[in-house]
Design a protein around this motif. Sequence first.
Motif, PDB file in Angstrom:
ATOM      1  N   ALA A  80     -12.971  92.380  47.571  1.00 24.11           N
ATOM      2  CA  ALA A  80     -12.493  90.992  47.521  1.00 24.11           C
ATOM      3  C   ALA A  80     -13.548  90.065  48.130  1.00 24.11           C
ATOM      4  N   MET A  81     -13.986  90.369  49.340  1.00 27.46           N
ATOM      5  CA  MET A  81     -14.987  89.513  49.978  1.00 27.46           C
ATOM      6  C   MET A  81     -16.343  89.676  49.297  1.00 27.46           C
ATOM      7  N   ALA A  82     -16.611  90.885  48.812  1.00 29.30           N
ATOM      8  CA  ALA A  82     -17.877  91.101  48.102  1.00 29.30           C
ATOM      9  C   ALA A  82     -17.959  90.168  46.886  1.00 29.30           C
ATOM     10  N   ASN A  83     -16.871  90.072  46.128  1.00 31.93           N
ATOM     11  CA  ASN A  83     -16.865  89.184  44.959  1.00 31.93           C
ATOM     12  C   ASN A  83     -17.038  87.730  45.385  1.00 31.93           C
ATOM     13  N   HIS A  84     -16.341  87.362  46.445  1.00 24.97           N
ATOM     14  CA  HIS A  84     -16.427  85.971  46.909  1.00 24.97           C
ATOM     15  C   HIS A  84     -17.866  85.637  47.322  1.00 24.97           C
ATOM     16  N   LEU A  85     -18.448  86.509  48.129  1.00 22.17           N
ATOM     17  CA  LEU A  85     -19.819  86.268  48.602  1.00 22.17           C
ATOM     18  C   LEU A  85     -20.808  86.203  47.445  1.00 22.17           C
ATOM     19  N   THR A 207     -20.421  94.816  42.858  1.00 23.21           N
ATOM     20  CA  THR A 207     -19.511  94.808  44.008  1.00 23.21           C
ATOM     21  C   THR A 207     -18.598  96.028  43.917  1.00 23.21           C
ATOM     22  N   THR A 208     -18.278  96.580  45.080  1.00 29.73           N
ATOM     23  CA  THR A 208     -17.368  97.725  45.086  1.00 29.73           C
ATOM     24  C   THR A 208     -16.904  97.997  46.516  1.00 29.73           C
ATOM     25  N   SER A 209     -16.115  99.056  46.663  1.00 29.31           N
ATOM     26  CA  SER A 209     -15.589  99.410  47.988  1.00 29.31           C
ATOM     27  C   SER A 209     -15.040 100.834  47.943  1.00 29.31           C
ATOM     28  N   LEU A 210     -14.553 101.283  49.086  1.00 27.04           N
ATOM     29  CA  LEU A 210     -13.899 102.601  49.143  1.00 27.04           C
ATOM     30  C   LEU A 210     -12.397 102.482  48.888  1.00 27.04           C
ATOM     31  N   THR A 211     -11.928 101.294  48.480  1.00 26.56           N
ATOM     32  CA  THR A 211     -10.486 101.043  48.378  1.00 26.56           C
ATOM     33  C   THR A 211      -9.785 101.874  47.309  1.00 26.56           C
ATOM     34  N   LYS A 212     -10.209 101.668  46.060  1.00 25.82           N
ATOM     35  CA  LYS A 212      -9.381 102.133  44.936  1.00 25.82           C
ATOM     36  C   LYS A 212      -9.542 103.612  44.644  1.00 25.82           C
ATOM     37  N   ALA A 213     -10.775 104.072  44.595  1.00 27.71           N
ATOM     38  CA  ALA A 213     -11.019 105.451  44.153  1.00 27.71           C
ATOM     39  C   ALA A 213     -10.756 106.467  45.259  1.00 27.71           C
ATOM     40  N   TYR A 214     -10.663 106.004  46.501  1.00 28.61           N
ATOM     41  CA  TYR A 214     -10.590 106.955  47.617  1.00 28.61           C
ATOM     42  C   TYR A 214      -9.348 106.789  48.497  1.00 28.61           C
ATOM     43  N   LEU A 219      -9.830 100.424  55.454  1.00 27.41           N
ATOM     44  CA  LEU A 219     -11.147 100.363  56.114  1.00 27.41           C
ATOM     45  C   LEU A 219     -11.887  99.082  55.765  1.00 27.41           C
ATOM     46  N   ARG A 220     -11.508  98.472  54.662  1.00 22.30           N
ATOM     47  CA  ARG A 220     -12.199  97.277  54.140  1.00 22.30           C
ATOM     48  C   ARG A 220     -13.697  97.537  53.988  1.00 22.30           C
ATOM     49  N   CYS A 221     -14.032  98.749  53.613  1.00 24.21           N
ATOM     50  CA  CYS A 221     -15.445  99.102  53.452  1.00 24.21           C
ATOM     51  C   CYS A 221     -15.909  98.737  52.048  1.00 24.21           C
ATOM     52  N   GLY A 222     -16.333  97.475  51.911  1.00 23.92           N
ATOM     53  CA  GLY A 222     -16.852  97.014  50.629  1.00 23.92           C
ATOM     54  C   GLY A 222     -18.317  96.689  50.765  1.00 23.92           C
ATOM     55  N   TRP A 223     -18.978  96.519  49.607  1.00 21.95           N
ATOM     56  CA  TRP A 223     -20.388  96.138  49.661  1.00 21.95           C
ATOM     57  C   TRP A 223     -20.836  95.532  48.344  1.00 21.95           C
ATOM     58  N   SER A 253     -15.766 104.089  58.549  1.00 23.17           N
ATOM     59  CA  SER A 253     -16.348 104.124  57.194  1.00 23.17           C
ATOM     60  C   SER A 253     -17.484 105.140  57.132  1.00 23.17           C
ATOM     61  N   VAL A 254     -18.271 105.214  58.186  1.00 21.01           N
ATOM     62  CA  VAL A 254     -19.350 106.211  58.238  1.00 21.01           C
ATOM     63  C   VAL A 254     -18.748 107.623  58.179  1.00 21.01           C
ATOM     64  N   VAL A 255     -17.685 107.829  58.957  1.00 21.71           N
ATOM     65  CA  VAL A 255     -17.016 109.138  58.957  1.00 21.71           C
ATOM     66  C   VAL A 255     -16.513 109.459  57.545  1.00 21.71           C
TER      67      VAL A 255
END
Length: 365
Positions: A80-85, A207-214, A219-223, A253-255
């Motif tokens: 979400a924030m990745a898309n916005h940025l 843009t992507t994240s660990l949200t949907k597939a995992y 964690l809000r781990c997006g990038w 997120s690292v873990v």
Amino acid sequence: MSNARAVASTYLEWAKLHSAAKYNLATSGIMSYPLAELHVAPQDLEINGPTVYGYAPLQERLARKCGVTQDCVVAAAGTAMANHLAMAALLEPGDDVLIEQPTYGPVLEVASYLGANILRFERRPDHDFQIDPGDIARRITPNTRLICLTNLHNPSGALTSEETLTRIGEIAQRSGAHVLVDEVYLDMVYDQPMRSSFHLGTNFIVTTSLTKAYGLSGLRCGWILAQPDLAKRMWRLNDLFGASPVHPGELLSVVALDQLAKINARARTLLDTNRKALDALFSGRSDLDGFRSPWGTVTFPCLKSGSVDEFCDFLRARYETSVVPGRFFEMPDHFRIGIGGDPAMTAEALKRLAAALDAWGVARS
Ligand SMILES: Cc1ncc(COP(=O)(O)O)c(C=O)c1O
């Protein structure tokens, strides 16, 4: 969508306040991955850390996962924030932005919020929601700064091939535009893993994240993946928004990234099971029409008779089951089914959906 500048997301408000049900087919991600299965010890966590523009161990893992250098990675609070940025870094008020139709609502709403002039290209249900690059070529203008699409497509789950993406990249290049590809669902193409479209040209932003597939939404781990200059601009812009991330989230997120193969295997097994149940629902039905993707969590059939909004109300009231009405994707005669949930719940929800469709048909015959 109206011409007034968006200051809210109609879909997210509905998703947060009204989508839940005992039998929930309204989600689009894999069910939550339990913290206990990450085997994190309290001493692995810390409140504050050495994050500046990125937390080095997280940057290193994201870059490795994506096969890019670290200066191309911008961490963000979810896709979400990745898309916005990404959009905010590229769009000035009045710029044209060319966005797929249908699409994930917030993509449109962020573009509107930024004051961009929104143009559309179609993903037609009778073409299995595939993109016709010729359509993009016809609609792009000299003022188009950005072309936006989702891959896999939300709401249909359709996969866009590298060949099509390459053509879109070339068309964009001729107008000096970038291509923003939201790949939040792409890691679910298990049997033919896809390269990120970032590798297709310097004008691609991903843009992507660990949200949907995992199942790791919390964690809000997006990038974002972007060329280094643009990435730097996004980091600086983020200082006006979130400025600094939640450090325990970075550590977790690292873990999670170190255990991604295991997390991925669980998601794949879950989806294999749930897709069989979805196939069983569709087999022999003539009241639903439409393309079904072999990948991802979502499918977007057309209900051939009656109002989808009324059907969704009926499904919820009589069968305690929720799906997403197609009006949230500008296609009010469709609805979205999500199969990322717990297998027992999903199987029961799909049975209830079938029973509701039967009753709906009888009431209309
Ligand atoms: C296409 C798309 N992009 C972004 C998001 C938001 O994802 P995240 O939880 O990573 O912010 C969603 C959520 O449904 C989505 O479907």
